[in-house]
Design an enzyme around this catalytic site. Structure first.
Site, PDB file in Angstrom:
ATOM      1  CG  ASP A  81      45.467  28.624  24.803  1.00  0.00           C
ATOM      2  OD1 ASP A  81      44.509  28.943  24.079  1.00  0.00           O
ATOM      3  OD2 ASP A  81      45.847  29.296  25.791  1.00  0.00           O
ATOM      4  CG  HIS A 175      45.582  36.739  27.289  1.00  0.00           C
ATOM      5  ND1 HIS A 175      45.346  37.223  26.029  1.00  0.00           N
ATOM      6  CD2 HIS A 175      45.069  35.487  27.304  1.00  0.00           C
ATOM      7  CE1 HIS A 175      44.727  36.303  25.317  1.00  0.00           C
ATOM      8  NE2 HIS A 175      44.534  35.229  26.063  1.00  0.00           N
ATOM      9  N   GLY A 176      46.328  37.798  31.566  1.00  0.00           N
ATOM     10  CA  GLY A 176      47.186  38.148  32.702  1.00  0.00           C
ATOM     11  C   GLY A 176      46.397  38.810  33.815  1.00  0.00           C
ATOM     12  N   GLY A 204      41.305  35.022  28.851  1.00  0.00           N
ATOM     13  CA  GLY A 204      41.621  35.966  29.934  1.00  0.00           C
ATOM     14  C   GLY A 204      40.675  35.812  31.108  1.00  0.00           C
ATOM     15  CG  ASN A 225      40.999  29.699  26.966  1.00  0.00           C
ATOM     16  OD1 ASN A 225      40.112  28.865  26.884  1.00  0.00           O
ATOM     17  ND2 ASN A 225      41.829  29.966  25.985  1.00  0.00           N
TER      18      ASN A 225
HETATM   19  P1  13P Z   1      44.542  34.263  31.925  1.00  0.00           P
HETATM   20  O1  13P Z   1      45.998  33.927  32.119  1.00  0.00           O
HETATM   21  O2  13P Z   1      44.278  35.716  32.014  1.00  0.00           O
HETATM   22  O3  13P Z   1      43.648  33.421  32.776  1.00  0.00           O
HETATM   23  O4  13P Z   1      44.181  33.894  30.381  1.00  0.00           O
HETATM   24  C1  13P Z   1      44.196  32.569  29.991  1.00  0.00           C
HETATM   25  C2  13P Z   1      44.012  32.448  28.522  1.00  0.00           C
HETATM   26  O5  13P Z   1      43.262  33.151  27.885  1.00  0.00           O
HETATM   27  C3  13P Z   1      44.759  31.385  27.852  1.00  0.00           C
HETATM   28  O6  13P Z   1      44.481  31.323  26.514  1.00  0.00           O
HETATM   29 ZN    ZN Z   2      44.047  33.268  25.662  1.00  0.00          ZN
END
Ligand code: 13P
Ligand code: ZN
Length: 276
Positions: A81, A175-176, A204, A225
């Protein structure tokens, strides 16, 4: 069994469900994700991202995850990823990953397309699928539509130029852990989905509501994801188990169980259960 993205996402797109990518950084998390997939008879995408390689390196991850993916009785994509460097993307392929993301989304449109096109040519000749990103899904507050959102006409041109197998789009996620309430642009998803063949990817995914997932999938998202939610579930299980005074071997089981539960919840929401 080990498969590529095409073997799971084409069916997901056709039948309007999504397959989850669950990033894992250790054995306990990987055991939990794959147990969830087995129990729900769900295809699954497992892997790790380039920014997580400082916690577990590519060689160790491949040695751990590849046999687990092959042994599974459900389709498992081993996906690298957010690959950020050509070197690590090619290394992941050499180590046996069946799929890669080459994330050049911070480059100009032209440079992103050219870099992804070159990796697609390389990867496709080896039967490896490639995800790319147009627009940019960042980290932090993006509570209002911005220039980083994917422009439908750029997505069309990018998909045509690169021949990538899946396309990540920026539609209001980040993300996060969210410090704001994300407002997804479902219309933008529908528009892009109606214009291109490639399955669309939502990054995200942690912290979105059940309704967000349902609407995003109905609008045309085929891969979602997730990392932060599993990370939190796993560390909470470790904390609670430690507070009970139990040892590492028992803590490990609790961590895997918590990751399995968190993964199953997402799979049921995504509708990938029973699709293996
Ligand atoms: P999160 O950590 O926000 O779930 O995002 C995951 C992601 O997009 C990994 O590529
Ligand atoms: Zn991502």
């Amino acid at each position: 069994m080990l498969v590529s993205l095409n073997e799971v996402l084409k069916d997901a797109k056709k039948n309007k469900y999504a397959v989850g990518l669950f990033n894992t950084v250790n054995l306990e998390m990987a055991v939990g994700v794959l147990a969830a997939a087995e129990e729900l008879r769900s295809p699954v995408i497992i892997g790790s991202a380039e920014c997580l390689l400082c916690y577990s390196g590519l060689d160790d991850l491949a040695n751990m995850l590849l046999p687990m993916a092959k042994r599974a009785s459900v389709p498992v994509v081993l996906h690298f990823d957010h690959g950020l460097t050509e070197e690590n993307v090619k290394k992941a392929i050499a180590l046996g990953f069946s799929s890669v993301m080459y994330d050049c989304s911070t480059l100009s449109f032209e440079d992103n397309a050219a870099a992804v096109r070159a990796i697609c040519d390389y990867s496709h000749s080896k039967g490896i699928t490639v995800e790319a990103e147009i627009g940019h899904v960042g980290t932090g507050d993006i509570s209002a539509p911005s220039d980083a959102y994917t422009k439908p006409e750029e997505a069309v041109e990018f998909a045509r130029l690169t021949d990538c197998d899946a396309l990540a789009i920026a539609v209001g996620t980040s993300h996060g852990a969210y410090k704001f309430k994300p407002q997804l642009d479902f219309e933008r998803i529908s528009t892009i989905a109606s214009l291109i063949e490639q399955p669309l990817v939502l990054h995200g995914g942690s912290g979105l509501t059940d309704d967000d997932f349902r609407k995003a999938i109905a609008a045309g998202i085929s891969k979602i994801n997730i990392f932060t939610d599993l990370n939190v579930a796993c560390v909470k299980a470790a904390h609670d188990a430690y507070a009970e005074g139990i040892g590492m071997t028992d803590v490990m089981g609790r961590m895997s169980e918590a990751v399995k539960e968190a993964t199953m919840k997402k799979m049921l929401l995504f509708g990938s259960n029973g699709r293996a």
